[in-house]
Design an enzyme around this catalytic site. Structure first.
Site, PDB file in Angstrom:
ATOM      1  CE1 TYR A 180      -4.155   1.948   0.438  1.00  0.00           C
ATOM      2  CE2 TYR A 180      -2.586   3.345   1.427  1.00  0.00           C
ATOM      3  CZ  TYR A 180      -3.932   3.094   0.930  1.00  0.00           C
ATOM      4  OH  TYR A 180      -4.750   4.319   0.481  1.00  0.00           O
ATOM      5  CG  PHE A 235      -7.106  18.073 -24.300  1.00  0.00           C
ATOM      6  CD1 PHE A 235      -7.359  17.630 -25.673  1.00  0.00           C
ATOM      7  CD2 PHE A 235      -7.337  17.322 -23.448  1.00  0.00           C
ATOM      8  CE1 PHE A 235      -7.552  16.436 -26.146  1.00  0.00           C
ATOM      9  CE2 PHE A 235      -7.805  16.019 -23.822  1.00  0.00           C
ATOM     10  CZ  PHE A 235      -7.827  15.495 -24.884  1.00  0.00           C
ATOM     11  CB  THR A 236     -12.025  17.825 -24.110  1.00  0.00           C
ATOM     12  OG1 THR A 236     -11.068  16.597 -24.107  1.00  0.00           O
ATOM     13  CG2 THR A 236     -12.392  18.101 -25.507  1.00  0.00           C
ATOM     14  CG  ASP A 267      -1.310  18.198 -21.452  1.00  0.00           C
ATOM     15  OD1 ASP A 267      -0.598  17.068 -21.282  1.00  0.00           O
ATOM     16  OD2 ASP A 267      -2.339  18.148 -21.647  1.00  0.00           O
ATOM     17  CE  LYS A 275      -3.590  10.716 -24.399  1.00  0.00           C
ATOM     18  NZ  LYS A 275      -4.159  10.595 -23.220  1.00  0.00           N
ATOM     19  NE  ARG A 299     -11.407  14.994 -30.253  1.00  0.00           N
ATOM     20  CZ  ARG A 299     -11.393  14.992 -29.036  1.00  0.00           C
ATOM     21  NH1 ARG A 299     -10.295  15.054 -28.378  1.00  0.00           N
ATOM     22  NH2 ARG A 299     -12.540  14.908 -28.579  1.00  0.00           N
ATOM     23  CG  PHE A 343     -16.302  14.620 -26.935  1.00  0.00           C
ATOM     24  CD1 PHE A 343     -16.282  15.503 -26.215  1.00  0.00           C
ATOM     25  CD2 PHE A 343     -15.693  13.247 -26.748  1.00  0.00           C
ATOM     26  CE1 PHE A 343     -15.226  15.864 -25.043  1.00  0.00           C
ATOM     27  CE2 PHE A 343     -14.764  13.416 -25.716  1.00  0.00           C
ATOM     28  CZ  PHE A 343     -14.223  14.727 -24.835  1.00  0.00           C
TER      29      PHE A 343
HETATM   30  C1  P70 Z   1      -6.955  11.200 -26.598  1.00  0.00           C
HETATM   31  C2  P70 Z   1      -6.921  10.986 -25.080  1.00  0.00           C
HETATM   32  C3  P70 Z   1      -6.070  12.638 -23.578  1.00  0.00           C
HETATM   33  C4  P70 Z   1      -5.329  13.713 -22.901  1.00  0.00           C
HETATM   34  C5  P70 Z   1      -4.709  14.543 -23.914  1.00  0.00           C
HETATM   35  C6  P70 Z   1      -3.860  15.913 -23.618  1.00  0.00           C
HETATM   36  C7  P70 Z   1      -3.165  16.570 -24.364  1.00  0.00           C
HETATM   37  C8  P70 Z   1      -4.582  15.309 -21.466  1.00  0.00           C
HETATM   38  C9  P70 Z   1      -5.175  14.439 -21.491  1.00  0.00           C
HETATM   39  C10 P70 Z   1      -6.112  13.480 -20.569  1.00  0.00           C
HETATM   40  C11 P70 Z   1      -8.093  10.727 -24.480  1.00  0.00           C
HETATM   41  C12 P70 Z   1      -9.226  11.624 -24.764  1.00  0.00           C
HETATM   42  C13 P70 Z   1      -9.492  12.518 -23.791  1.00  0.00           C
HETATM   43  C14 P70 Z   1     -10.823  13.318 -23.859  1.00  0.00           C
HETATM   44  C15 P70 Z   1     -11.400  13.275 -25.307  1.00  0.00           C
HETATM   45  C16 P70 Z   1     -10.986  12.469 -25.975  1.00  0.00           C
HETATM   46  C17 P70 Z   1      -9.907  11.249 -25.783  1.00  0.00           C
HETATM   47  N1  P70 Z   1      -6.474  12.323 -24.787  1.00  0.00           N
HETATM   48  N2  P70 Z   1      -4.104  16.202 -22.223  1.00  0.00           N
HETATM   49  O1  P70 Z   1      -7.487  10.444 -27.198  1.00  0.00           O
HETATM   50  O2  P70 Z   1      -5.477  12.402 -20.385  1.00  0.00           O
HETATM   51  O3  P70 Z   1      -7.109  10.475 -21.010  1.00  0.00           O
HETATM   52  O4  P70 Z   1      -5.368  10.142 -19.395  1.00  0.00           O
HETATM   53  O5  P70 Z   1      -7.150  11.285 -18.659  1.00  0.00           O
HETATM   54  O6  P70 Z   1      -4.562  14.186 -25.252  1.00  0.00           O
HETATM   55  O7  P70 Z   1      -6.466  12.273 -27.271  1.00  0.00           O
HETATM   56  P1  P70 Z   1      -6.357  10.947 -19.979  1.00  0.00           P
END
Ligand code: P70
Length: 472
Positions: free
Chosen positions: A85, A137-138, A228, A271, A395, A462
């Site tokens: 743990y 970013f989303t 990021d 990634k 996107r 989405f």
């Molecule tokens: C994608 C994934 C994740 C992502 C990222 C950047 C530049 C943070 C994160 C979050 C998964 C994804 C996420 C949201 C919408 C669609 C797809 N991107 N910063 O496919 O990381 O997923 O580990 O929480 O690209 O681009 P995590």
């Protein structure tokens, strides 16, 4: 007269061929479906590729997130999981790897990228503060908004133009940032949210020169820069390749130099770092770290596991070291570029220049007959699946969501369909199949009528939204 001998792929592109710096030890069979099966599957999924069952997908280009193939060394590392743990040895290996390759002082594991985004947003944003960044970013923007912040886009204008061939479309427009600081005052800026190879812009990199100028500007005003780092290794490759003065540096050295100009970073290790799950958050400031280390136990897990198993942290530590190797990153970006060159030669509209992790089809130019409210990029993703079982990701307007104040859609300039390439998973022959399917959909482009949205959830719509096909 045509050449009587077949040409290798490299020869067709006028150069010597390159090959992946690995060979395949284990395979996973793929399933192909009939057109009828795909028609049923995509209708059941509400024309949203996120709602398809993976079993119904042939080549899965939904995302490069968590979809990489791990190496034999990473799998061996999984067997060395110390599932204590507290104080797992794998945590210390991860901490060492992040310190060695990214250079930050303090490291916390998180279950994935958005776990780290949540913590940094909570700790570093005060109600009503602005967070300027090089395109939204989303998940990043949502966590910033949930923490009471307001995201402001300060990326260069070229980033919003899919045809612009600017080599560093991820750069920050320093005039936009300076104007924001002047208008609002430095104390109303929480930090600059800087992303390596900007995802929503098409995987476009930030230059070292831009970062250094940004650092100087932020130092004048006492503003922090958090990075990021999700695809920052890919960004370092572009600096080595494109930016004068960096060709003799290794990707690993460029990465460390870049991070050295920032105050901390969050990471989706799914990634660049070549693992199927995991993330981390790293900062230099002792006081901020104190706060984050306290928050992590509330939302993720103890500060030496952050929601991960010991074996996951070990795979990540090994993956980090593999990810910064020049031969790895050259082959990874080379594969994406190969697909991009084929589509460019065939006059298919894609975001130029080709970025790090994906090819982005320009759905506006693909389907000029479709207004943005008819979801051209979502339509294209559905058509591509119908043609061949290839899964891509919207996107565009669906991803952008709604303005919380007005309730109307955000209307992003970029309306893109992403073909995201997992790392070390598919071969060049798979890329050929993808290119041919995109071409078939392009040839039939005049028949597309678009979609309407029939269901959408409140957050990150989405992922779970459902659509209906428009007839005319
Ligand atoms: C994608 C994934 C994740 C992502 C990222 C950047 C530049 C943070 C994160 C979050 C998964 C994804 C996420 C949201 C919408 C669609 C797809 N991107 N910063 O496919 O990381 O997923 O580990 O929480 O690209 O681009 P995590």
């Amino acid at each position: 007269m045509t050449d009587p001998y077949p040409l290798t792929m490299g020869q067709q592109f006028g150069r010597r061929s390159w090959a992946e710096p690995w060979k395949i030890k284990m395979v996973e069979p793929l399933r192909m479906t009939s057109r009828g099966e795909r028609e049923r599957a995509i209708a059941e999924a509400g024309y949203n590729t996120f709602l398809l069952k993976s079993e119904d997908v042939y080549i899965d280009l939904l995302t490069d997130s968590g979809t990489s193939a791990m190496s034999d060394r990473q799998w061996a590392g999984m067997m060395l999981g110390d599932e204590a743990y507290a104080g797992s040895r794998n945590f210390y290996n991860l901490e060492d790897a992040v310190r060695m390759h990214y250079g930050y002082k303090h490291v916390l594991p998180t279950h994935q990228g958005r776990g780290a985004e949540h913590l940094i947003s909570r700790a570093a944003i005060k109600q009503g503060q602005y967070i300027p960044g090089n395109m939204y970013f989303t998940t990043t923007r949502l966590h910033q908004e949930l923490a009471g912040g307001v995201f402001v886009d300060v990326i260069v204008d070229e980033a919003h133009d899919p045809a612009s061939r600017h080599p560093f479309k991820g750069d920050v427009d320093l005039n936009k940032l300076e104007a924001l600081v002047k208008r609002e005052g430095a104390e109303r800026i929480a930090y600059v949210s800087l992303a390596g190879t900007v995802n929503m812009a098409g995987g476009q990199p930030v230059s070292m020169a831009n970062l250094r100028a940004l650092r100087a500007l932020c130092d004048r005003h006492g503003i922090k820069i958090y990075l990021d780092a999700t695809r920052m290794v890919e960004n370092a490759f572009f600096i080595q390749e494109r930016e004068p003065g960096w060709a003799d540096w290794s990707v690993a050295a460029i990465l460390k130099e870049f991070c050295n100009c920032t105050d901390g970073a969050w990471m989706s290790a799914k990634k660049d770092n070549l693992v199927n799950i995991g993330g981390w958050l790293a900062v230099n400031d002792d006081e901020l770290f104190e706060e984050l280390r306290n928050l992590v136990v509330v939302y993720e897990g103890l500060h030496t596991y952050g929601g991960l198993a010991g074996r996951d942290m070990e795979a990540m530590a090994i993956g980090i070291a593999e990810s910064v190797r020049d031969d790895h990153i050259r082959a990874r970006i080379g594969q994406v570029r190969y697909l991009g060159e084929l589509l460019t030669d065939w006059n298919i509209p894609i975001v130029q220049p080709v970025g790090g992790h994906a090819i982005f089809l320009d759905a506006r130019r693909f389907y000029p007959q479709l207004a943005q409210v008819k979801f051209p990029a979502q339509t294209l993703a559905a058509e591509l699946y119908l043609d061949s079982g290839i899964r891509s990701m919207e996107r565009g307007i669906a991803s952008a969501g709604r303005d919380p104040k007005t309730g109307d859609h955000y209307y992003p300039k970029l309306e893109l369909t992403r073909l995201t390439i997992p790392r070390r998973v598919y071969t060049q022959a798979h890329m050929d199949v993808v290119a041919e399917s995109v071409k078939a959909v392009h040839d039939a482009r005049e028949q597309a009528r678009g979609l309407e949205i029939v269901y959408e959830p409140k957050y990150l719509r989405f992922f779970q939204a459902r659509f209906r096909r428009l007839q005319d």
